[in-house]
Structure formats: C-alpha cells, structure tokens
Scaffold this motif. Structure first.
Motif, PDB file in Angstrom:
ATOM      1  N   GLU A 164       0.821  -1.202   0.000  1.00 16.91           N
ATOM      2  CA  GLU A 164       0.000   0.000   0.000  1.00 16.91           C
ATOM      3  C   GLU A 164       0.860   1.259   0.000  1.00 16.91           C
ATOM      4  O   GLU A 164       0.511   2.272  -0.624  1.00 16.91           O
ATOM      5  N   SER A 165       2.007   1.210   0.672  1.00 18.41           N
ATOM      6  CA  SER A 165       2.873   2.387   0.809  1.00 18.41           C
ATOM      7  C   SER A 165       3.479   2.851  -0.513  1.00 18.41           C
ATOM      8  O   SER A 165       3.977   3.973  -0.611  1.00 18.41           O
ATOM      9  N   VAL A 166       3.451   1.988  -1.535  1.00 19.10           N
ATOM     10  CA  VAL A 166       3.977   2.376  -2.846  1.00 19.10           C
ATOM     11  C   VAL A 166       2.870   2.350  -3.898  1.00 19.10           C
ATOM     12  O   VAL A 166       3.129   2.118  -5.081  1.00 19.10           O
ATOM     13  N   GLY A 203       2.583  -9.454  14.915  1.00 16.63           N
ATOM     14  CA  GLY A 203       3.740  -8.621  14.618  1.00 16.63           C
ATOM     15  C   GLY A 203       4.359  -8.995  13.290  1.00 16.63           C
ATOM     16  O   GLY A 203       5.578  -9.013  13.125  1.00 16.63           O
ATOM     17  N   ALA A 204       3.486  -9.295  12.306  1.00  9.08           N
ATOM     18  CA  ALA A 204       3.942  -9.743  10.985  1.00  9.08           C
ATOM     19  C   ALA A 204       3.947  -8.555  10.025  1.00  9.08           C
ATOM     20  O   ALA A 204       2.889  -7.976   9.769  1.00  9.08           O
ATOM     21  N   ASP A 206       4.596  -8.352   6.717  1.00  7.87           N
ATOM     22  CA  ASP A 206       4.567  -8.573   5.273  1.00  7.87           C
ATOM     23  C   ASP A 206       3.182  -8.935   4.747  1.00  7.87           C
ATOM     24  O   ASP A 206       3.060  -9.633   3.739  1.00  7.87           O
ATOM     25  N   GLY A 207       2.130  -8.460   5.405  1.00  3.10           N
ATOM     26  CA  GLY A 207       0.775  -8.777   4.978  1.00  3.10           C
ATOM     27  C   GLY A 207       0.291  -7.861   3.875  1.00  3.10           C
ATOM     28  O   GLY A 207      -0.669  -7.104   4.043  1.00  3.10           O
ATOM     29  N   HIS A 208       0.916  -7.945   2.702  1.00  2.38           N
ATOM     30  CA  HIS A 208       0.556  -7.095   1.575  1.00  2.38           C
ATOM     31  C   HIS A 208      -0.478  -7.799   0.697  1.00  2.38           C
ATOM     32  O   HIS A 208      -0.905  -8.930   0.975  1.00  2.38           O
ATOM     33  N   ALA A 209      -0.857  -7.139  -0.406  1.00  2.00           N
ATOM     34  CA  ALA A 209      -1.982  -7.612  -1.207  1.00  2.00           C
ATOM     35  C   ALA A 209      -1.680  -8.873  -2.011  1.00  2.00           C
ATOM     36  O   ALA A 209      -2.604  -9.490  -2.540  1.00  2.00           O
ATOM     37  N   LYS A 210      -0.420  -9.286  -2.124  1.00  2.00           N
ATOM     38  CA  LYS A 210      -0.127 -10.560  -2.771  1.00  2.00           C
ATOM     39  C   LYS A 210      -0.104 -11.708  -1.777  1.00  2.00           C
ATOM     40  O   LYS A 210       0.065 -12.868  -2.173  1.00  2.00           O
ATOM     41  N   ASN A 211      -0.272 -11.399  -0.488  1.00  2.00           N
ATOM     42  CA  ASN A 211      -0.289 -12.454   0.527  1.00  2.00           C
ATOM     43  C   ASN A 211      -1.694 -12.754   1.027  1.00  2.00           C
ATOM     44  O   ASN A 211      -1.875 -13.281   2.117  1.00  2.00           O
ATOM     45  N   ILE A 212      -2.683 -12.422   0.214  1.00  2.00           N
ATOM     46  CA  ILE A 212      -4.056 -12.835   0.473  1.00  2.00           C
ATOM     47  C   ILE A 212      -4.713 -13.029  -0.889  1.00  2.00           C
ATOM     48  O   ILE A 212      -4.515 -12.228  -1.805  1.00  2.00           O
ATOM     49  N   THR A 244       5.960  -2.545  11.648  1.00  2.00           N
ATOM     50  CA  THR A 244       4.801  -1.976  10.975  1.00  2.00           C
ATOM     51  C   THR A 244       4.024  -3.089  10.298  1.00  2.00           C
ATOM     52  O   THR A 244       4.559  -4.181  10.050  1.00  2.00           O
ATOM     53  N   VAL A 245       2.757  -2.809   9.992  1.00  2.00           N
ATOM     54  CA  VAL A 245       1.978  -3.705   9.143  1.00  2.00           C
ATOM     55  C   VAL A 245       2.020  -3.161   7.716  1.00  2.00           C
ATOM     56  O   VAL A 245       2.152  -1.962   7.503  1.00  2.00           O
ATOM     57  N   ALA A 246       1.921  -4.054   6.736  1.00  2.00           N
ATOM     58  CA  ALA A 246       1.977  -3.633   5.340  1.00  2.00           C
ATOM     59  C   ALA A 246       0.685  -2.965   4.895  1.00  2.00           C
ATOM     60  O   ALA A 246       0.703  -2.049   4.071  1.00  2.00           O
ATOM     61  N   LEU A 247      -0.440  -3.430   5.435  1.00  2.00           N
ATOM     62  CA  LEU A 247      -1.750  -2.894   5.078  1.00  2.00           C
ATOM     63  C   LEU A 247      -2.248  -2.054   6.245  1.00  2.00           C
ATOM     64  O   LEU A 247      -2.453  -2.565   7.349  1.00  2.00           O
ATOM     65  N   SER A 248      -2.419  -0.762   6.005  1.00  2.00           N
ATOM     66  CA  SER A 248      -2.745   0.147   7.108  1.00  2.00           C
ATOM     67  C   SER A 248      -4.117  -0.168   7.707  1.00  2.00           C
ATOM     68  O   SER A 248      -5.030  -0.636   7.022  1.00  2.00           O
ATOM     69  N   ILE A 249      -4.227   0.106   8.985  1.00  2.00           N
ATOM     70  CA  ILE A 249      -5.468  -0.080   9.737  1.00  2.00           C
ATOM     71  C   ILE A 249      -5.934   1.299  10.176  1.00  2.00           C
ATOM     72  O   ILE A 249      -5.258   1.967  10.961  1.00  2.00           O
ATOM     73  N   GLY A 250      -7.027   1.757   9.606  1.00  2.00           N
ATOM     74  CA  GLY A 250      -7.507   3.096   9.933  1.00  2.00           C
ATOM     75  C   GLY A 250      -6.508   4.178   9.613  1.00  2.00           C
ATOM     76  O   GLY A 250      -6.432   5.196  10.302  1.00  2.00           O
TER      77      GLY A 250
END
Length: 329
Positions: A164-166, A203-204, A206-212, A244-250
C-alpha cells in the motif's frame, strides 16, 4: 511463466502451445536425499529454483520449490503434472525463518484464523517448511487445480505495487472487491478483518496484497483463500524487520499507533460491527502468545526452537498486551 502456476492458469511460449495441449503427466519419485540436495542447492545457488524439465512458476521473494505428494511418496512434477506442496528453507538472512513462519501459522490457526496447512520437516540435515497448496485438490491419485488470484492480480496491480505504501491496494480497494466478487461478501469481509488482525497481533510486517488470495471454485463459488506467508517479525531486531503492518489499519501502519480509533475506522470501511471487530482483535491478542508457545513445543526437536522461544515469547507477550491496551484508546 510455467505450466503449473498459482491457480489453474498455465502459460507457455507461443511455439510450444501444441506441446502444452498434448503433454503427458510426468512424476519422478524422489528420496529424502534428493530433496535434501535440492535444499542445499537453494542455499548455495538461490537463483536456481527448478531442475531441467520442470515447468512450475511461483511468485514471491523467498527461495522455494514445488513437489507432488502422491501414494506416500514425494515426486518431481513434469509435463502436465500438478504440484501439491511448496517447500521453503526460509529467508536466509533471518535466522530460523522457516521455523518462525510455521509456528506463526500454527498459532494463527489455533486462534481461529483460516491458514494454509504447514509442517516443519527435516530432509536429512536440512529443515524446511512444507506448505499444502490450497489451490490443489487430490482425489485418489489425481491432482486437480483450483483457480486462485491474489488481490494484486484481482485488482489489476503489478507485483511491484503490492505494498500500500507504494501505491498498492488499500483496505477500501480490497473490501470493494470482496463485495463485488465473492459469493458470500459478509464472510469475505470477516476473513479480510482476520487478515488485518492477525498481521498486527502476530507482529507480521509482510501482509501485503499478494499475501491474500481469492479462490474461484469450479462450481462458481468465490471465497477468501486460507492465509499464507504469515511470519512474526518480533523474533528479529527492529533494524532487520520493521515494526509496521503492510496494510494500514484506519490509516496507520506503525504498531504503536494502531488504537481503538483506527479499528473503528477499519470497521467502517469493512461495514462490520465495531464492537464485534474489536472483540475479535482482543480475543486473538489474548490467545496468540500461548498458541505460539504451544506450537513451538510441538516442534521442540527442530533446530533453533529454544532460541526462537527466547527471542520471541517475551516480545510477543509484551506486544499483545499493548495491542489489547490500545484497543480502549
């Protein structure tokens, strides 16, 4: 590109299309020594993921290879044969990473999260995480492919935009896709909430959009696939793995800034009941350290287990305690 990819798609150069259509399945039995040698090669030559004649292709940054398990025997797949398992020795720059991934996945399963089945197995002196492919179904001696698409693919984003950050998909993009595409959108949104929650609680980073991923079954049913590539970063120094988490929460990605306010925003995006979502996070945070410790005890003979326990458990207990406390803020 390959003849055995994630999901049911197959890719081949134009000049070999006829060969692809007429191909035969080729399964070559492997011994434990053969697999151990493959793992040793990955340690020395990480660019060499396949042997001649193999045609599988898997995304991701980790060294890995894919094999077929049939009739109580490992096989090398060639031709039209589909692989059933992914074998990974872990990220080399992080000590005992395969062990950490397996234990994180088992702990997540114990807290009610749907994850891919995994085992940590020795092949001679080489240990690796062995993950069941959820896009394969074995019936007797026949392996069938199920189609899957990760959220980057489903949303038309290239792999370099998985974070998400990029410019990668955010929670709202993913939630909108779930509502439009899934057979049971409410169930899919709850699974998406679990993806958010478990990456924070574990505390993971690397939960980005290719990991779901989405599973598209032959009967037309569309659902969220079991989670995969879930590994705590708390085992490692902050200089090596971000907190940090890869996918932001709020709108927040830094662990310490994700509070009840951010979860209420996430509930609004997901259109889930706020109290139920925060209770789910709280229940997971309360149970996760104990589940992680239990999962470690189940593989006590694996190399690195005492070191991983010593480095991870105190940090995980502290982290989960802070996640719980911040839910009220």
């Amino acid at each position: 590109m390959g003849w055995d990819c994630p999901g049911a798609v197959q890719f081949t150069p134009e000049g070999r299309a006829e060969e692809l259509h007429q191909r035969a399945a080729e399964l070559t039995p492997l011994t434990e020594h053969d697999i151990a040698d493959r793992l040793r090669i990955l340690q020395d030559q990480p660019a060499s993921w396949t042997t001649p004649g193999e045609h599988w292709s898997l995304g991701g940054q980790q060294e890995k290879f894919a094999l077929t398990w049939l009739e109580d025997q490992w096989h090398e797949a060639g031709g039209s044969a589909a692989t059933t398992h992914i074998i990974k020795p872990g990220i080399k720059v992080l000590h005992h990473q395969a062990l950490v991934e397996h234990v994180t996945m088992r702990a997540a399963a114990a807290t009610g999260v749907s994850v891919a089945d995994s085992r940590l197995l020795p092949f001679e002196d080489q240990w690796a995480i062995v993950i069941d492919r959820f896009d394969r179904v074995t019936v007797f001696d026949k392996v069938f492919r199920l189609h899957q698409e990760d959220f980057c693919q489903a949303l038309g984003r290239l792999p370099e935009r998985k974070y998400e950050s990029v410019g990668g998909p955010g929670l709202r993009d993913m939630a909108d896709l779930v509502r439009k595409q899934l057979t049971d959108p409410e169930d899919g949104l709850r699974a998406l909430a679990d993806f958010l929650a478990v990456n924070l609680v574990a505390g993971a980073p690397d939960g980005h959009a290719k990991n779901i991923s989405l599973i598209l079954a032959p009967d037309g049913n569309r659902s969220i696939a079991p989670l995969y590539d879930l590994a705590s970063g708390l085992t490692y120094d902050p200089e090596a793995v971000e907190r940090t988490v890869a996918l932001s929460i709020g709108g927040e990605r830094i662990f310490s800034r994700i509070r009840g306010k951010q979860w209420r925003k996430a509930a609004g995006i997901l259109k889930l009941d706020t109290d139920l979502l925060t209770q789910r996070v709280a229940t997971m945070a309360e149970a996760f350290p104990g589940a992680f410790e239990t999962a470690l005890a189940e593989i006590a003979d694996a190399p690195g287990t005492p070191e991983v326990a010593e480095r991870t458990l105190p940090a995980l207990r502290q982290h989960c305690s802070e996640v719980l406390a911040r839910l009220d803020e």
